[in-house]
Scaffold this active site. Structure first.
Site, PDB file in Angstrom:
ATOM      1  N   ASP A  53      -0.980  -5.376   5.838  1.00 30.12           N
ATOM      2  CA  ASP A  53      -1.902  -6.247   5.106  1.00 30.12           C
ATOM      3  C   ASP A  53      -1.653  -6.170   3.608  1.00 30.12           C
ATOM      4  O   ASP A  53      -1.083  -5.212   3.100  1.00 30.12           O
ATOM      5  CB  ASP A  53      -3.342  -5.856   5.419  1.00 30.12           C
ATOM      6  CG  ASP A  53      -3.684  -4.455   4.926  1.00 30.12           C
ATOM      7  OD1 ASP A  53      -2.817  -3.562   5.044  1.00 30.12           O
ATOM      8  OD2 ASP A  53      -4.801  -4.249   4.428  1.00 30.12           O
ATOM      9  N   GLU A  54      -2.094  -7.185   2.913  1.00 31.56           N
ATOM     10  CA  GLU A  54      -2.184  -7.220   1.451  1.00 31.56           C
ATOM     11  C   GLU A  54      -0.873  -6.874   0.752  1.00 31.56           C
ATOM     12  O   GLU A  54      -0.861  -6.299  -0.333  1.00 31.56           O
ATOM     13  CB  GLU A  54      -3.311  -6.299   0.969  1.00 31.56           C
ATOM     14  CG  GLU A  54      -4.673  -6.734   1.491  1.00 31.56           C
ATOM     15  CD  GLU A  54      -5.788  -5.749   1.221  1.00 31.56           C
ATOM     16  OE1 GLU A  54      -6.945  -6.193   1.083  1.00 31.56           O
ATOM     17  OE2 GLU A  54      -5.510  -4.537   1.165  1.00 31.56           O
ATOM     18  N   ALA A  55       0.254  -7.250   1.368  1.00 33.45           N
ATOM     19  CA  ALA A  55       1.566  -7.086   0.725  1.00 33.45           C
ATOM     20  C   ALA A  55       1.855  -8.346  -0.082  1.00 33.45           C
ATOM     21  O   ALA A  55       2.762  -9.127   0.225  1.00 33.45           O
ATOM     22  CB  ALA A  55       2.637  -6.835   1.779  1.00 33.45           C
ATOM     23  N   HIS A  86       0.828  -1.207   0.000  1.00 37.81           N
ATOM     24  CA  HIS A  86       0.000   0.000   0.000  1.00 37.81           C
ATOM     25  C   HIS A  86       0.868   1.265   0.000  1.00 37.81           C
ATOM     26  O   HIS A  86       0.584   2.235   0.717  1.00 37.81           O
ATOM     27  CB  HIS A  86      -0.935   0.009   1.220  1.00 37.81           C
ATOM     28  CG  HIS A  86      -2.018  -1.022   1.172  1.00 37.81           C
ATOM     29  ND1 HIS A  86      -3.194  -0.838   0.477  1.00 37.81           N
ATOM     30  CD2 HIS A  86      -2.102  -2.267   1.722  1.00 37.81           C
ATOM     31  CE1 HIS A  86      -3.962  -1.917   0.622  1.00 37.81           C
ATOM     32  NE2 HIS A  86      -3.314  -2.799   1.365  1.00 37.81           N
TER      33      HIS A  86
END
Length: 569
Positions: free
Chosen positions: A361-363, A298
């Protein structure tokens, strides 16, 4: 003269705060003065019921037929202490606009101790209500007593005193939210409330990265949290679409990385003075700011500003879409850790609260040992700032550091990795996407929001238990609950309020009230009474068909709320 007195905490932690309101019954002249300000038929409206408070108090005993009435003679008395004086001033500021009463704030010692309206500083053991319950009010608890001769709030800290004031506010007629004087009988119902929170962490998150929101909008959100005894505001300050906090050592983060948002809008960022203003405003309302710098993914906005942080050292174009998982800072380059150290150090220095959120998150492109190695190093950097690290539950596989907090946002209650991290010492903030995510739509036809975690109506937001929700995580490991609001489709303060309300009070009750008080049928009735309050204050909200909202009366002397303030948008 009738008085409302608020006592201060003393340096001795065994001494409790106290607040006392001593009314006299209104005389004909008092009511005539009210009527002269504006015409209306609210003067003889019955008081709010003691058990209409949201969140539900731990214990209460109603005293039917007893009321306390504010009059033109009512004053606020407070013993000498800056924190208690601030609470007293806050109470006066809340009540003056609608009541039109002067409500002067003065030292309680100014009251004649031999007279009938005196302030008594409470000890550590105020008598329990007869239904039982410990007298230990703790760091955030309070006791409120309303009789025909006075109203008394007792707390061991100014925070508890502040929450007692929020309850007192709810016990007055809805017209108290009017910004202009209203003719009303300002009566509170008689009885006793003993109240303490179930969880120490009760919060909401506002994403200011996908769409940027001005300082005034954030302050308005703080007010909504404080009204319902939520004590943490998590600000998601950085993401692919924008970087929202000034960092002196990396100035292009804000000036370049902050100049974009979803939909190709102008973006924006908070200067350090802006951020300090938010922190100070929140602190005055006993709300702790939790800043989030999302890492290692992100990060597209950061890479636009500083391509040296990118794995290929090439600046990507600004991103104004809503996909996730494609960006990351280079975990193999020491310059990345200089960046992390500088940014987290500056943000920590601006933030008096104990928490520093690093996302995580979401890496999707940083996997396995590379990911855990980055997280472990980032956790140590946070510890070096003196803060406690918070991160989304994807941090779970990384090695534990003292105090580590994971924020769980899953939709499946079974999560072995998170349960294992808890066994190794982590605590949990519970934010299930299918119950607590306030960017989810209420129903299929809700005009804004998402549905990837399902539709979340008010009952779904209310009918779950943070203490037992995650499999194999004991209640003792749950620090609290938080309701995130992501803003991919949210572009205005009205949008924010529409998605927050009426679900935010549901989450607040889960965090504050004892589990034994949770009852959907009764909650929806109590919640319904808040619709007129929001309408009177000009606050946007969703008129959920699950809630039996009363007809909103016209407040004499006040502009009625616009349709968009109270109906489907």
């Amino acid at each position: 003269m009738s008085t409302l007195g608020i006592s201060s905490p003393t340096p001795d932690p065994t001494t409790a705060d106290a607040a006392v309101l001593h009314p006299h019954e209104p005389e004909a002249g008092d009511l005539a003065a009210l009527a002269a300000r504006t015409a209306g038929d609210d003067l003889l409206a019955p008081p709010v019921r003691l058990d209409d408070v949201v969140p539900a108090p731990e214990l209460l005993e109603a005293d039917p037929g007893t009321t306390f009435v504010l009059t033109g003679d009512t004053a606020i008395r407070v013993t000498t202490h800056p924190g208690a004086r601030e609470v007293a001033d806050h109470l006066a500021e809340l009540l003056r606009p609608a009541t039109g009463l002067p409500l002067p704030v003065a030292d309680a010692l100014a009251v004649d101790p031999a007279g009938p309206m005196t302030l008594t500083l409470a000890g550590t053991t105020p008598p329990p209500v007869t239904t039982g319950g410990s007298a230990d009010l703790g760091a955030e608890g309070y006791r409120l007593d309303v009789s025909g001769s006075g109203v008394r709030v007792v707390a061991e800290t100014t925070t508890g005193l502040f929450y007692g004031v929020q309850t007192l506010r709810q016990l007055l007629p809805a017209a108290v939210e009017s910004p202009t004087p209203v003719a009303a009988r300002w009566a509170l119902p008689g009885g006793t409330i003993l109240d303490r929170p179930r969880f120490p962490y009760r919060g909401a998150m506002l994403d200011v990265a996908r769409h940027f929101f001005a300082v005034e909008d954030v302050l308005r959100v703080v007010d909504h949290l404080a009204r319902y005894k939520l004590n943490h505001l998590h600000l998601h300050l950085t993401d692919d679409q924008g970087w929202r906090i000034a960092v002196d050592s990396w100035p292009r983060l804000a000036t370049v990385g902050g100049a974009s948002e979803v939909g190709d809008g102008p973006g924006g960022h908070y200067t350090k003075d802006d951020y300090r203003r938010i922190v100070a405003y929140a602190s005055a309302r006993h709300v702790t700011l939790v800043p989030e710098i999302d890492l290692p993914g992100h990060t597209n906005a950061a890479l636009v500003a500083y391509p040296e942080l990118a794995p290929d050292k090439v600046a990507p174009p600004p991103y104004t879409g809503t996909e996730v998982g494609f960006s990351y800072v280079d975990p193999a380059d020491e310059r990345t850790y200089d960046f992390v150290t500088d940014v987290l150090g500056e943000v920590a220095a601006l933030t008096p609260g104990p928490w520093l959120h690093i996302g995580g998150d979401e890496a999707y492109k940083v996997k396995g040992e590379v990911y855990t190695g980055f997280v472990e190093r980032a956790q140590r950097i946070v510890a070096d700032t003196g803060k406690t690290v918070v991160g989304w539950h994807q941090l779970a596989p990384a090695a534990h550091v003292d105090g580590r907090v994971l924020q769980w946002w899953g939709t499946d209650t079974a999560d072995p990795a998170t349960a294992d991290a808890v066994r190794r010492g982590a605590r949990l903030i519970v934010s299930p996407g299918n119950h607590a995510y306030l960017d989810m739509k209420y129903a299929e036809d809700t005009p804004i929001g998402h549905d990837w975690a399902g539709l979340i109506d008010v009952r779904r937001a209310y009918d779950w238990d943070p203490g037992t929700h995650v499999t194999d995580v004991p209640t003792t490991a749950v620090l609290g609950v938080e309701a995130p609001l992501w803003t991919e489709s949210v572009t205005s303060l009205a949008d924010i309020e529409f998605l927050l309300l009426p679900r935010l009070p549901a989450i607040a009750e889960l965090g504050w009230s004892p589990r034994t008080t949770h009852d959907w049928a009764r909650f929806r009735e109590r919640l319904a009474g808040h619709g007129p309050r929001w309408s009177t204050a000009g606050i946007t909200f969703h008129r959920s068909p699950e809630v039996p909202w009363p007809a909103t009366p016209t407040i004499p002397g006040q502009r009625p709320a616009a349709k968009s303030d109270t109906a489907e948008r």
